[in-house]
Design a protein around this motif. Structure first.
Motif, mmCIF file in Angstrom:
data_model
loop_
_atom_site.group_PDB
_atom_site.id
_atom_site.type_symbol
_atom_site.label_atom_id
_atom_site.label_comp_id
_atom_site.label_asym_id
_atom_site.label_seq_id
_atom_site.Cartn_x
_atom_site.Cartn_y
_atom_site.Cartn_z
ATOM 1 N N GLU A 1 23.513 9.672 -36.841
ATOM 2 C CA GLU A 1 23.344 8.843 -35.652
ATOM 3 C C GLU A 1 23.842 7.420 -35.875
ATOM 4 N N LEU A 2 23.598 6.858 -37.084
ATOM 5 C CA LEU A 2 24.042 5.493 -37.344
ATOM 6 C C LEU A 2 25.566 5.403 -37.343
ATOM 7 N N GLY A 3 26.208 6.416 -37.937
ATOM 8 C CA GLY A 3 27.681 6.408 -37.922
ATOM 9 C C GLY A 3 28.217 6.543 -36.517
ATOM 10 N N ASN A 4 27.612 7.430 -35.727
ATOM 11 C CA ASN A 4 28.048 7.588 -34.340
ATOM 12 C C ASN A 4 27.799 6.323 -33.527
ATOM 13 N N LEU A 5 26.706 5.604 -33.854
ATOM 14 C CA LEU A 5 26.389 4.372 -33.138
ATOM 15 C C LEU A 5 27.482 3.324 -33.328
ATOM 16 N N SER A 6 28.035 3.266 -34.515
ATOM 17 C CA SER A 6 29.088 2.273 -34.776
ATOM 18 C C SER A 6 30.396 2.632 -34.087
ATOM 19 N N ARG A 7 30.562 3.855 -33.678
ATOM 20 C CA ARG A 7 31.814 4.296 -33.055
ATOM 21 C C ARG A 7 31.655 4.617 -31.578
ATOM 22 N N HIS A 8 30.599 5.328 -31.223
ATOM 23 C CA HIS A 8 30.457 5.796 -29.822
ATOM 24 C C HIS A 8 29.008 5.571 -29.377
ATOM 25 N N LEU A 9 28.665 4.313 -29.068
ATOM 26 C CA LEU A 9 27.283 4.004 -28.702
ATOM 27 C C LEU A 9 26.886 4.726 -27.425
ATOM 28 N N ASP A 10 27.725 4.693 -26.447
ATOM 29 C CA ASP A 10 27.392 5.345 -25.180
ATOM 30 C C ASP A 10 27.224 6.853 -25.344
ATOM 31 N N GLU A 11 28.144 7.459 -26.100
ATOM 32 C CA GLU A 11 28.026 8.901 -26.355
ATOM 33 C C GLU A 11 26.711 9.228 -27.054
ATOM 34 N N LEU A 12 26.364 8.372 -27.963
ATOM 35 C CA LEU A 12 25.116 8.591 -28.712
ATOM 36 C C LEU A 12 23.898 8.564 -27.788
ATOM 37 N N LEU A 13 23.912 7.597 -26.798
ATOM 38 C CA LEU A 13 22.773 7.521 -25.873
ATOM 39 C C LEU A 13 22.649 8.809 -25.054
ATOM 40 N N ASP A 14 23.800 9.330 -24.583
ATOM 41 C CA ASP A 14 23.758 10.593 -23.834
ATOM 42 C C ASP A 14 23.246 11.738 -24.719
ATOM 43 N N THR A 15 23.759 11.773 -25.945
ATOM 44 C CA THR A 15 23.329 12.837 -26.867
ATOM 45 C C THR A 15 21.829 12.748 -27.155
ATOM 46 N N VAL A 16 21.350 11.502 -27.344
ATOM 47 C CA VAL A 16 19.914 11.315 -27.617
ATOM 48 C C VAL A 16 19.067 11.786 -26.441
ATOM 49 N N GLN A 17 19.521 11.471 -25.197
ATOM 50 C CA GLN A 17 18.758 11.903 -24.018
ATOM 51 C C GLN A 17 18.671 13.433 -23.949
ATOM 52 N N GLN A 18 19.851 14.074 -24.199
ATOM 53 C CA GLN A 18 19.864 15.543 -24.188
ATOM 54 C C GLN A 18 18.963 16.115 -25.277
ATOM 55 N N GLN A 19 19.046 15.510 -26.448
ATOM 56 C CA GLN A 19 18.209 15.997 -27.550
ATOM 57 C C GLN A 19 16.724 15.788 -27.267
ATOM 58 N N ASN A 20 16.404 14.672 -26.590
ATOM 59 C CA ASN A 20 14.990 14.444 -26.245
ATOM 60 C C ASN A 20 14.462 15.542 -25.324
ATOM 61 N N ALA A 21 15.292 15.951 -24.359
ATOM 62 C CA ALA A 21 14.872 17.022 -23.456
ATOM 63 C C ALA A 21 14.663 18.326 -24.221
ATOM 64 N N GLU A 22 15.605 18.609 -25.150
ATOM 65 C CA GLU A 22 15.462 19.827 -25.945
ATOM 66 C C GLU A 22 14.225 19.767 -26.854
ATOM 67 N N LEU A 23 14.011 18.577 -27.425
ATOM 68 C CA LEU A 23 12.834 18.424 -28.290
ATOM 69 C C LEU A 23 11.533 18.624 -27.518
ATOM 70 N N LYS A 24 11.519 18.132 -26.269
ATOM 71 C CA LYS A 24 10.319 18.316 -25.458
ATOM 72 C C LYS A 24 10.063 19.791 -25.192
ATOM 73 N N SER A 25 11.148 20.514 -24.883
ATOM 74 C CA SER A 25 11.012 21.956 -24.654
ATOM 75 C C SER A 25 10.551 22.668 -25.925
ATOM 76 N N TRP A 26 11.187 22.261 -27.025
ATOM 77 C CA TRP A 26 10.773 22.864 -28.301
ATOM 78 C C TRP A 26 9.310 22.541 -28.615
ATOM 79 N N GLY A 27 8.916 21.310 -28.279
ATOM 80 C CA GLY A 27 7.527 20.927 -28.535
ATOM 81 C C GLY A 27 6.543 21.775 -27.745
#
Length: 676
Positions: free
Chosen positions: A394-420
């Motif tokens: 995530e830190l490497g992606n943040l230095s290159r694609h901050l916006d992409e990382l935010l979208d990916t984090v949002q998607q992962q949060n939804a998946e994590l909630k479902s997994w939870g």
């Protein structure tokens, strides 16, 4: 408001702390707090469970010692009673002189391993003693002698004073004399020696052919310095290999708090006779009348100890029975386990701290590089780049694609909630399964403890039954020879011979019960499909003579339609035992209700329930847990303590169960569940 201010202050402090410090706190604080708490919980629960195991073992040991003590008392009572009922003894009392009677008593004292045998007249005065020196006093004051004068045999523990022992024999007084030794933690006393003696005291009435009371036969065994007695208890309780290496089991008999028979060693092979129990144990057992199950200081070492009070025929607590084993080997094992556990937790803590620091550094370094780059950009260096950030996380992606990382984090949060949510559901399901498994495990553990206990008692009873059969066979054979030899001349003693036949038959019955309890498989009968209500009806016919002696109303409700595969005679034995117990509980009359019905559980298993309910005196709550234990009985006379234990074993052999529900004064209900 105060809490809010504390929260604001904490936020302010953490807000001024560097990211590096925060990462170290996040990594180390949970580790350094969770490990000590976990260690403390394991330490607390582990030690508590360990101590309970030690206490449970010594409690079981005390039960074995108690049963043997009772066995010795009953044996002495039976020996004295058998001698008093014998034809030879009665004719010697009636027809021969005191000299012949004294010789006979001396001979029987030696053969029965007693310390005295006295014959008393109907007024309770000692006429003839096996030791040749009858006392001048009247012995009627002893409760066992008084009971014998009233026609009842009796055996109890009594404490004889020095004067009373000398009236029996000088040897008895010398054997009872024990000098007291100074013992740490014992209660203060002015006594320098223990001169009284603890005696297993038995008396039986002696009648002539016409039923006239000729007198009382009194006998006893002195327990002071009776080393074979405590050594036998010790060998039964602490057989070789039953304790870990370095530990040792001990048994002791006390008068008051003084050791008068013990295998506790003072030093070398010298026994600790004359030493005393600690004051805290004495107060707990003798003053309060409670059983001690805890560690205690014995002579010069700590032992896991069990003490129970001993009462005499007057109902006074006069001594204690003790068993215990050396605590040191168990304590060392516990300390070693604690040390190893502490070292393990320290190693885990050090390794976890090192790993956490490495992880924190790997996170901090990229953040430090990005912060340096952003500072350079703010100062106008638009060409500044992170450069060294090569990570693909995530830190490497943040230095290159901050916006992409935010979208990916949002998607992962939804998946994590479902997994939870899925994980929570699985946790609930696994928790229910674990609770059910734990419940089955507890039941299996209880059954295993009961099986081990019954197996241990079964081995003892089998040996006892085997040893009884041999002399009983000799007695029966000699009776038959006696009848054949005397022929018609046997008529004057026909009553005595019949009485001996009855007693031998009673012994055989008890032995059969013992053998059936010890090896129930060898007594298994033919299995057939039986109608339960028919067996109940047959059983009621067999106990009709007992019902006719009491004002008891019998109700038989026939609601069962299924038949069960079982041996008819064994089921009948169980029902007769339950009915007999119910009748004995209703001495003043009542109602005996037997209900049969079908049952079926959720798994499809089917069978028949038999409920035997009475309106008798009920069972005390403290006795319910022991009613299926071998040799446990609440009957003062005539009970062997094997009926319910054998019934439990018989029903269990066919996959069934016996349960009990009782309220004192309200009656008792036994429920037998059988498989169809």
């Amino acid at each position: 408001m105060r809490r809010f201010m504390q929260w604001v202050a904490t936020r302010h402090i953490l807000g001024n702390v560097s990211v590096r410090t925060k990462l170290l706190l996040v990594a180390l604080v949970p580790l350094l707090t969770a490990l000590p708490i976990l260690f403390s919980l394991i330490f607390y629960w582990g030690l508590g469970y360990y101590d309970r195991l030690l206490t449970f073992k010594v409690s079981s040991d005390l039960t074995v010692a108690h049963e043997y003590f009772i066995h010795v008392r009953e044996r002495i009572g039976q020996d004295v009673s058998s001698l008093g009922d014998s034809y030879r003894f009665v004719t010697t009392v009636r027809d021969d002189g005191n000299a012949n009677l004294q010789r006979m008593l001396a001979e029987k004292q030696k053969s029965l391993d007693l310390d005295f045998l006295n014959f008393l007249d109907p007024q309770g005065r000692v006429i003839v003693s096996s030791n040749g020196k009858p006392a001048e006093l009247i012995a009627e004051s002893w409760p066992v002698v008084y009971s014998a004068l009233q026609g009842e045999k009796a055996t109890a523990i009594d404490i004889y004073s020095e004067e009373q022992l000398r009236q029996l024999s000088d040897k008895a007084a010398q054997q009872a004399y024990i000098e007291l030794l100074n013992t740490p933690n014992a209660a203060a006393t002015k006594k320098t020696a223990e001169k009284s003696g603890m005696v297993i005291h038995s008396a039986t009435p002696v009648y002539d052919d016409d039923g006239k009371l000729l007198g009382v036969l009194e006998g006893g065994m002195l327990l002071n310095q009776n080393l074979s007695f405590v050594d036998t208890i010790n060998s039964l309780v602490y057989a070789e290999g039953s304790l870990p290496e370095g530990s040792a089991g001990t048994a002791t008999l006390f008068i008051d708090d003084v050791r008068v028979a013990t295998n506790v060693r003072l030093f070398g092979n010298k026994r600790a006779l004359g030493t005393r129990a600690s004051q805290i144990v004495r107060d707990h057992v003798l003053n309060d009348g409670k059983t001690w199950l805890d560690r205690a200081f014995v002579v010069h070492d700590w032992y896991i100890s069990a003490y129970e009070p001993i009462s005499d025929s007057f109902g006074k607590r006069v001594g204690m029975l003790y068993v215990g084993y050396l605590e040191e080997p168990f304590r060392k094992a516990k300390e070693t386990a604690i040390l190893l556990l502490a070292l393990l937790f320290i190693a885990i803590g050090i390794g976890g701290a090192y790993f956490s620091l490495r992880v924190a550094r790997s996170i901090y370094e990229p953040l430090k590089g990005m912060n340096r780059t952003m500072t350079a950009v703010e100062l106008g260096d638009m060409d500044a780049r992170t450069g060294g950030v090569q990570a693909r996380d995530e830190l490497g992606n943040l230095s290159r694609h901050l916006d992409e990382l935010l979208d990916t984090v949002q998607q992962q949060n939804a998946e994590l909630k479902s997994w939870g949510n899925e994980l929570d559901q699985k946790v609930v399901e696994r928790t229910a399964e674990l609770q059910q498994t734990n419940k089955l495990l507890v039941q299996a553990q209880q059954q295993l403890v009961l099986a081990e206990k019954l197996a241990a008692i079964g081995e003892i009873t089998a040996g006892v039954a085997h040893e009884i059969n041999n002399p009983v066979a000799v007695l029966q054979g000699n009776l038959d020879v006696l009848r054949d030899t005397l022929g018609a001349a046997v008529q004057p003693v026909q009553g005595e011979l019949q009485l001996m036949d009855q007693q031998i038959y009673r012994i055989n019955t008890i032995v059969t019960k013992l053998l059936q309890f010890a090896s129930p498989g060898e007594f298994a009968g033919y299995v057939e499909t039986v109608n339960i209500d028919e067996v109940v009806a047959d059983s009621l016919v067999l106990v009709r003579h007992l019902l006719n002696q009491s004002r008891i109303v019998v109700v038989h409700k026939k609601e069962a339609t299924l038949s069960v595969p079982i041996n008819r005679g064994e089921l009948q034995q169980v029902l007769i035992n339950l009915c007999t117990n119910a009748i004995h509980a209703m001495k003043d009359g009542g109602k005996l209700t037997i209900v049969t019905s079908d049952w079926e559980d959720e798994k499809g298993a089917r069978g028949v329930l038999i409920r035997v309910e009475d309106t008798g005196s009920g069972i005390r709550q403290e006795d319910i847990a022991h009613i299926f234990d071998a040799f446990f009985t609440t009957k003062r006379q005539g009970g062997t303590g094997l009926g319910l234990s054998i019934s439990y074993t018989l029903v269990a052999r066919y996959g069934g169960t016996i349960t009990v529900r009782s309220e004192p004064g309200q009656g008792t209900e036994f429920t037998v569940r059988l498989l169809a």
